[in-house]
Design a protein around this motif. Sequence first.
Motif, PDB file in Angstrom:
ATOM      1  N   ARG A 204       0.842  -1.199   0.000  1.00 29.42           N
ATOM      2  CA  ARG A 204       0.000   0.000   0.000  1.00 29.42           C
ATOM      3  C   ARG A 204       0.876   1.248   0.000  1.00 29.42           C
ATOM      4  O   ARG A 204       2.086   1.173   0.196  1.00 29.42           O
ATOM      5  N   ALA A 205       0.251   2.384  -0.189  1.00 28.38           N
ATOM      6  CA  ALA A 205       0.985   3.656  -0.241  1.00 28.38           C
ATOM      7  C   ALA A 205       1.799   3.891   1.020  1.00 28.38           C
ATOM      8  O   ALA A 205       2.883   4.492   0.967  1.00 28.38           O
ATOM      9  N   ASP A 206       1.337   3.366   2.149  1.00 30.57           N
ATOM     10  CA  ASP A 206       2.071   3.547   3.412  1.00 30.57           C
ATOM     11  C   ASP A 206       3.159   2.490   3.617  1.00 30.57           C
ATOM     12  O   ASP A 206       3.813   2.448   4.656  1.00 30.57           O
ATOM     13  N   GLY A 207       3.343   1.600   2.625  1.00 28.89           N
ATOM     14  CA  GLY A 207       4.385   0.576   2.701  1.00 28.89           C
ATOM     15  C   GLY A 207       3.918  -0.759   3.243  1.00 28.89           C
ATOM     16  O   GLY A 207       4.669  -1.738   3.195  1.00 28.89           O
ATOM     17  N   GLN A 208       2.702  -0.858   3.746  1.00 27.63           N
ATOM     18  CA  GLN A 208       2.204  -2.125   4.286  1.00 27.63           C
ATOM     19  C   GLN A 208       2.065  -3.154   3.170  1.00 27.63           C
ATOM     20  O   GLN A 208       1.408  -2.908   2.162  1.00 27.63           O
ATOM     21  N   ALA A 209       2.683  -4.313   3.347  1.00 27.02           N
ATOM     22  CA  ALA A 209       2.629  -5.391   2.356  1.00 27.02           C
ATOM     23  C   ALA A 209       1.261  -6.052   2.365  1.00 27.02           C
ATOM     24  O   ALA A 209       0.639  -6.220   3.413  1.00 27.02           O
ATOM     25  N   THR A 210       0.805  -6.435   1.161  1.00 30.85           N
ATOM     26  CA  THR A 210      -0.462  -7.143   1.020  1.00 30.85           C
ATOM     27  C   THR A 210      -0.251  -8.416   0.207  1.00 30.85           C
ATOM     28  O   THR A 210       0.657  -8.501  -0.615  1.00 30.85           O
TER      29      THR A 210
ATOM     30  N   TRP B 218     -11.031 -17.126  -1.747  1.00 31.61           N
ATOM     31  CA  TRP B 218     -10.222 -15.914  -1.900  1.00 31.61           C
ATOM     32  C   TRP B 218      -9.863 -15.398  -0.516  1.00 31.61           C
ATOM     33  O   TRP B 218     -10.732 -15.261   0.356  1.00 31.61           O
ATOM     34  N   ILE B 219      -8.569 -15.133  -0.300  1.00 32.02           N
ATOM     35  CA  ILE B 219      -8.075 -14.691   1.008  1.00 32.02           C
ATOM     36  C   ILE B 219      -7.237 -13.432   0.804  1.00 32.02           C
ATOM     37  O   ILE B 219      -6.251 -13.455   0.061  1.00 32.02           O
ATOM     38  N   GLY B 220      -7.635 -12.349   1.437  1.00 26.75           N
ATOM     39  CA  GLY B 220      -6.886 -11.095   1.379  1.00 26.75           C
ATOM     40  C   GLY B 220      -6.213 -10.829   2.715  1.00 26.75           C
ATOM     41  O   GLY B 220      -6.875 -10.768   3.749  1.00 26.75           O
ATOM     42  N   GLU B 221      -4.880 -10.699   2.670  1.00 22.80           N
ATOM     43  CA  GLU B 221      -4.112 -10.535   3.907  1.00 22.80           C
ATOM     44  C   GLU B 221      -3.234  -9.290   3.832  1.00 22.80           C
ATOM     45  O   GLU B 221      -2.884  -8.822   2.752  1.00 22.80           O
ATOM     46  N   ALA B 222      -2.874  -8.801   5.004  1.00 19.75           N
ATOM     47  CA  ALA B 222      -1.914  -7.704   5.120  1.00 19.75           C
ATOM     48  C   ALA B 222      -0.870  -8.103   6.157  1.00 19.75           C
ATOM     49  O   ALA B 222      -1.159  -8.840   7.105  1.00 19.75           O
ATOM     50  N   LEU B 223       0.348  -7.623   5.949  1.00 19.09           N
ATOM     51  CA  LEU B 223       1.439  -7.933   6.865  1.00 19.09           C
ATOM     52  C   LEU B 223       1.378  -6.981   8.055  1.00 19.09           C
ATOM     53  O   LEU B 223       1.295  -5.765   7.900  1.00 19.09           O
ATOM     54  N   ASP B 224       1.405  -7.583   9.233  1.00 11.88           N
ATOM     55  CA  ASP B 224       1.386  -6.796  10.468  1.00 11.88           C
ATOM     56  C   ASP B 224       2.651  -5.941  10.567  1.00 11.88           C
ATOM     57  O   ASP B 224       3.672  -6.240   9.941  1.00 11.88           O
ATOM     58  N   ARG B 225       2.583  -4.922  11.360  1.00 10.48           N
ATOM     59  CA  ARG B 225       3.730  -4.021  11.561  1.00 10.48           C
ATOM     60  C   ARG B 225       4.951  -4.741  12.134  1.00 10.48           C
ATOM     61  O   ARG B 225       6.062  -4.257  12.027  1.00 10.48           O
ATOM     62  N   ASP B 226       4.734  -5.954  12.709  1.00 13.53           N
ATOM     63  CA  ASP B 226       5.866  -6.720  13.230  1.00 13.53           C
ATOM     64  C   ASP B 226       6.732  -7.295  12.112  1.00 13.53           C
ATOM     65  O   ASP B 226       7.821  -7.805  12.354  1.00 13.53           O
ATOM     66  N   GLY B 227       6.214  -7.233  10.857  1.00 16.11           N
ATOM     67  CA  GLY B 227       6.984  -7.682   9.710  1.00 16.11           C
ATOM     68  C   GLY B 227       7.009  -9.181   9.488  1.00 16.11           C
ATOM     69  O   GLY B 227       7.661  -9.656   8.561  1.00 16.11           O
TER      70      GLY B 227
END
Length: 182
Positions: free
Chosen positions: A137-143, A157-166
């Motif tokens: 995303r624009a803020d750098g969060q991985a999807t 279908w599974i949509g995930e985002a990477l937590d700030r812990d990396g």
Amino acid sequence: MNRIENEASRAFLSALAAPGRAADIGEADDIYGWLVGSWSLEVLRYRGVDLRGKGMMAEAHFGWALEGRAIEDVWIMPPRGTRPPQDPEFNMYGTTLRSWDPDLRAWRISWTNPARSHRETQIGRRVGNEIVQTGARADGQATRWRFAEITSRGFHWIGEALDRDGSTWFIEGEFLATRVEG
């Protein structure tokens, strides 16, 4: 809709739609063509909220576009005919354009849901038995968005985002799809 608007809409759809994939996209690279058609979606999670057993449904429609070099879809939640005038929490009426990039040998994905001002860009490839789309995303969060458990009649279908812990992926959206046409 007046006659001129109706004709303009038909001309636009005719120019956008394609009967199938372009000849310069090999069969092995055609990882999205099987999606062409219409799907009923059972919503399991949306925006991180567990909706299993709540009866929340959605619809999705896929088709070849742009001379067969792209697959475009529309995801609608709640489905047409059951949509309240405005549902700020669970409003989705968006589109994905998946365009083949022969230099990258992958699909470039652009998703937008104007109903919630949500946009994503990703790259899609086959990974084992799944189709995996990754981006940031624009803020750098991985999807990471995945098509899993793929059959001719359905997919998960599974949509995930990477937590700030990396290191921890968390589910933001999840749908079980059943083919209804195509």
